[in-house]
Design an enzyme around this catalytic site. Structure first.
Site, PDB file in Angstrom:
ATOM      1  N   ASP A  20      28.492 -56.731 -28.192  1.00 38.20           N
ATOM      2  CA  ASP A  20      27.866 -55.518 -27.651  1.00 38.20           C
ATOM      3  C   ASP A  20      28.808 -54.358 -27.943  1.00 38.20           C
ATOM      4  OD1 ASP A  20      26.966 -53.391 -26.053  1.00 38.20           O
ATOM      5  OD2 ASP A  20      26.179 -54.726 -24.520  1.00 38.20           O
ATOM      6  N   LYS A  67      22.803 -44.866 -24.172  1.00 42.20           N
ATOM      7  CA  LYS A  67      24.080 -44.298 -23.773  1.00 42.20           C
ATOM      8  C   LYS A  67      24.555 -43.232 -24.763  1.00 42.20           C
ATOM      9  CE  LYS A  67      24.088 -47.205 -20.300  1.00 42.20           C
ATOM     10  NZ  LYS A  67      23.019 -48.164 -20.627  1.00 42.20           N
ATOM     11  N   ARG A 100       3.224 -52.116 -31.509  1.00 43.10           N
ATOM     12  CA  ARG A 100       4.114 -53.142 -30.967  1.00 43.10           C
ATOM     13  C   ARG A 100       4.884 -53.826 -32.085  1.00 43.10           C
ATOM     14  NH1 ARG A 100       2.769 -58.256 -30.002  1.00 43.10           N
ATOM     15  NH2 ARG A 100       0.554 -57.785 -29.752  1.00 43.10           N
ATOM     16  N   TYR A 132      28.452 -55.977 -18.851  1.00 44.73           N
ATOM     17  CA  TYR A 132      27.603 -55.084 -18.068  1.00 44.73           C
ATOM     18  C   TYR A 132      26.922 -55.880 -16.953  1.00 44.73           C
ATOM     19  CZ  TYR A 132      23.447 -52.247 -17.085  1.00 44.73           C
ATOM     20  OH  TYR A 132      22.444 -51.547 -16.468  1.00 44.73           O
TER      21      TYR A 132
END
Length: 395
Positions: free
Chosen positions: A181, A206, A55, A109
């Site tokens: 972004d 993406k 983690r 988005y």
């Protein structure tokens, strides 16, 4: 018969080797063993590099992160997260607090918009959505409690181009963070840190990974203290990326430049082809002279206009349904950046949470589609769209 001494479950380290693997090994281990407590202390104190608990970091995330750090010319190592929205959340939830105010682009988005409209206000963080191409409007939205401006270089899904230079100057003047972004544009077309951004976000899911089999994000800050806060919040809130997804993403990133260039060239051809088809009301592609932000895109993106094309059909939902049925061999799916061309319908997917009137105000009618152009033969792809548009007109 003499009893054999029972062996330990994990007695052995990896075999020593004078050579090394060419392909990055997949490292799914959740925990890593140290020799002594002193060595573990040294790792946590940054005196030794090593892994403790996945983690908090693992080899496959570091390999992908370093690659994107280089691509973005990031001042400090970025944080790889479990998704693009995890990266957005690390910024908005990890850096903002109750009483703060955030300005966002009005065509972010869909899930970023939802967080701005619903989740942040619930936590006492005020938000305002503004056209990021209008610096005067953004200036008017700034309050004493404003801490951040969040924009996409090229908006989803109408491909509007933000005035990054103007926003960067405004952010410096106002003493607020500019968060960019860069998912649609990628570092191939634009490097936000070089243009004044304080924080850069990516959805690695993406175009960077590029095969629709990975879900990852990345975020980095220019300021070292902010970068550390992002990393700590991501670790604390469990935004850990999967080693397997990181391993797959590295493979995809190796071919990124080639895929980007091929898809971009085809996108330009497809945009011009769609503009000549009867039944297509308008086409949005920043390379075209009829795009509202063409001049800004040409200056900002240095000729790299990316692989996203949007267009609007005559007719409503009936025509839209006929179009997707007629686009044989193409995926009607709410994603982008795959090796194959995908078609998205914002009214039924990414922006379905908005009212019809709100979508219409931003130019997203029931006949509006966003295309993520893939690696198909351009002539074949244009033929498929010709057939699909004709089917929509016959509906």
């Amino acid at each position: 018969m003499k009893n054999e001494k029972a062996s330990l479950v994990r007695p052995d380290a990896l075999p020593a080797s004078a050579s090394r693997p060419v392909v990055t090994p997949l490292s799914p281990s959740v925990v890593y063993a140290s020799d002594t407590p002193d060595m573990l202390d040294a790792q946590y104190e940054g005196k030794l590099h090593g892994y403790t608990y996945s983690r908090e970091g693992h080899p496959n995330a570091d390999v992908v992160g370093r690659r994107l750090d280089r691509m973005e010319h990031a001042p400090h190592p970025g944080v790889v997260t479990a998704s693009g929205m995890a990266a957005v959340s690390a910024v908005l939830l990890g850096l903002m607090r109750s009483g703060d105010h955030v300005i966002g682009g009005n065509q972010l988005y869909g899930r970023s918009l939802r967080m701005m409209n619903e989740d942040l206000p619930r936590l006492g963080i005020a938000t305002t959505l503004v056209n990021p191409g209008d610096v005067t409007a953004v200036r008017a939205a700034i309050r004493p409690e404003t801490r951040m401006i969040l924009v996409e270089v090229v908006s989803n899904p109408t491909l509007a181009v933000a005035d990054i230079a103007g926003l960067a100057a405004l952010a410096r003047e106002a003493g607020v963070l500019l968060v960019v972004d860069n998912t649609f544009t990628t570092p191939r077309a634009f490097k936000p840190f070089e243009q004044g951004a304080d924080i850069v976000i990516h959805s690695l899911t993406k175009l960077l990974a590029g095969h629709s089999d990975v879900m990852l994000g990345w975020v980095a800050a220019a300021d070292a203290a902010l970068n550390d806060r992002l990393r700590v919040f991501a670790v604390t809130s469990g935004m850990t990326p999967s080693p397997f997804d990181c391993w797959l993403a590295e493979r995809g990133m190796l071919s990124f430049d080639l895929r980007f260039d091929r898809a971009q060239a085809t996108a330009a051809r497809l945009a011009d082809h769609l503009a000549g088809l009867k039944g297509v009301r308008r086409v949005l592609y920043p390379a075209r002279a009829d795009h509202p932000d063409h001049a800004r895109a040409a200056e900002l993106l240095d000729g790299q206009f990316c692989n996203m094309v949007s267009f609007e059909l005559d007719g409503g939902r009936t025509a839209a349904n006929a179009f997707t049925r007629g686009a044989e061999g193409l995926s009607f799916a709410p994603t982008l950046g795959d090796v194959g061309t995908t078609i998205s319908h914002p009214a039924s997917s990414s922006h379905r949470g908005m009212t019809a009137d709100a979508r219409e105000a931003l130019g997203m009618s029931e006949g509006f589609f966003r295309i993520s152009v893939g690696l198909e033969d351009p002539v074949t792809l244009c033929d498929v769209f010709t057939t699909a548009v004709a089917a929509a007109m016959d509906a």
